[in-house]
Write a protein that holds these residues in place. Sequence first.
Motif, short mmCIF file in Angstrom:
data_model
loop_
_atom_site.label_atom_id
_atom_site.label_comp_id
_atom_site.label_asym_id
_atom_site.label_seq_id
_atom_site.Cartn_x
_atom_site.Cartn_y
_atom_site.Cartn_z
N GLY A 241 0.93 -1.50 -0.27
CA GLY A 241 -0.21 -0.07 -0.24
C GLY A 241 0.75 0.75 -0.18
N ILE A 242 1.79 0.88 -0.73
CA ILE A 242 2.83 2.59 -0.62
C ILE A 242 2.22 3.41 -1.89
N PHE A 243 2.25 4.60 -0.78
CA PHE A 243 1.61 5.45 -0.98
C PHE A 243 2.47 7.11 -0.90
N ASP A 244 3.55 7.75 0.20
CA ASP A 244 3.78 8.87 0.38
C ASP A 244 5.32 9.13 0.22
N LEU A 245 5.71 7.43 0.45
CA LEU A 245 7.43 7.43 -0.66
C LEU A 245 7.42 7.94 -1.80
N PRO A 246 6.67 7.40 -2.86
CA PRO A 246 6.63 7.76 -4.71
C PRO A 246 5.78 8.71 -4.65
N PHE A 247 4.82 9.38 -3.71
CA PHE A 247 4.22 10.65 -3.90
C PHE A 247 5.66 11.36 -4.09
N VAL A 248 5.95 11.53 -2.49
CA VAL A 248 7.18 12.81 -2.81
C VAL A 248 8.34 12.82 -3.25
N LEU A 249 8.23 11.60 -3.53
CA LEU A 249 10.10 11.48 -4.31
C LEU A 249 9.83 11.43 -5.59
N THR A 250 8.89 10.91 -6.58
CA THR A 250 8.94 10.79 -7.63
C THR A 250 7.86 11.42 -8.82
N GLY A 251 6.96 11.01 -7.66
CA GLY A 251 4.82 11.50 -7.96
C GLY A 251 4.66 10.78 -9.41
N GLY A 252 5.23 9.21 -8.74
CA GLY A 252 4.89 7.82 -9.68
C GLY A 252 5.36 8.37 -10.99
N GLY A 253 6.52 8.94 -11.25
CA GLY A 253 7.49 8.95 -12.65
C GLY A 253 8.78 8.21 -12.64
N PRO A 254 9.39 8.42 -13.36
CA PRO A 254 9.19 9.26 -14.73
C PRO A 254 7.89 8.79 -15.70
N GLY A 255 6.91 9.12 -16.21
CA GLY A 255 6.09 8.50 -16.57
C GLY A 255 5.35 7.87 -15.22
N ASP A 256 5.19 6.52 -15.92
CA ASP A 256 4.32 5.78 -14.15
C ASP A 256 5.02 4.65 -13.96
N ALA A 257 6.97 4.36 -14.18
CA ALA A 257 7.84 3.95 -13.45
C ALA A 257 7.53 3.44 -12.34
N THR A 258 6.58 4.66 -11.18
CA THR A 258 6.89 4.15 -9.79
C THR A 258 5.44 4.74 -9.56
N GLU A 259 4.50 4.22 -10.50
CA GLU A 259 3.13 4.56 -9.98
C GLU A 259 2.66 3.30 -9.34
N SER A 260 2.64 3.27 -7.94
CA SER A 260 2.25 1.86 -7.58
C SER A 260 -0.06 2.05 -7.13
N LEU A 261 -0.63 0.45 -6.56
CA LEU A 261 -1.99 1.15 -7.37
C LEU A 261 -2.48 2.26 -5.50
N ALA A 262 -1.64 2.50 -5.17
CA ALA A 262 -2.06 3.53 -4.13
C ALA A 262 -2.11 4.87 -4.61
#
Length: 314
Positions: free
Chosen positions: A244-265
Amino acid sequence: MSGGTARAAIRPNKGHSILERRFARLGWGFATPALVVVLAITLFPIAFSVAMSLSHVTVSADGFQLSGTTTEHYEMLLKSERWRHALVFTVLYTIGTVVAELVLGTLIALVLEQLSGGRGWMMALLLLPWAMITVVSAQLWAYMYNGVYGVLTALTEGLTGTPFQFLGTPTPAVLSMAAADVWKTTPFVAIIVLAGLMMLPSDVVEAARVDGASAWTAFWRVRLPLLRPALVIAVLFRILQAFGIFDLPFVLTGGGPGDATESLALLGWHVMFTNLDFGPGAAVAASTAALVLVGCLIFLRAFRARVGDEEAQA
């Protein structure tokens, strides 16, 4: 045995059972407020998300309204390449980070176990990353990864002559985010494993060493099987958190580049609050919760079956 003796022998057990029931009712009485709060902040949002994912959602200036019943939101998920990518990324990310944290945490716990002095100070220092709020630690890592003034970027430029862009391309971004996650959560696994090591009976390991077993053999054949309950607890907690990881990619990458680090949450947040598609966003959240539940049940079932087979063989 006479009838009076038999009744006298039975009375203490009966009184003891009554006392146990009273203590049980008292315990439930004390636990009820906490359980009500847990149900209110966990089960109610999940149930509401499921209801929203199965309804037609109408968004207006006054909010949103639910009407009717539909499964089109889940049909959209199954057809969405973005959802499948987020699912694959989340599963692989969870497996990779949990395995790395389990190995590193176990090694750290073994080192701490051997310390005769200063273990308390080492444990306090070890818990600093875990105690730090994820948003804060993610922002610190973002500063270090920054392509202009980041410490790690400057270090790579000094070593190779070319600054390395940690978050600029998909694979380095995934590995960089995983490194930040492992740095923060490995201490949690280490503390749980250390607690399990401290509870192990020392005579079993000593008997194995007397029989000629090496330190590695004694750990692999004797201590590790006894550590499985502690390892299962650590793995379950980490699976729940990593999936359920959300805060780390939200702050660090925003899900990018593109959608490479976009988790389900993170995908659910983007769909619900950026695109204002509340129905599909709720479907993402509900499907994520269902996948976590099924995965944990399968893991526990496999663990119990393995323990049962070993007990049968013994």
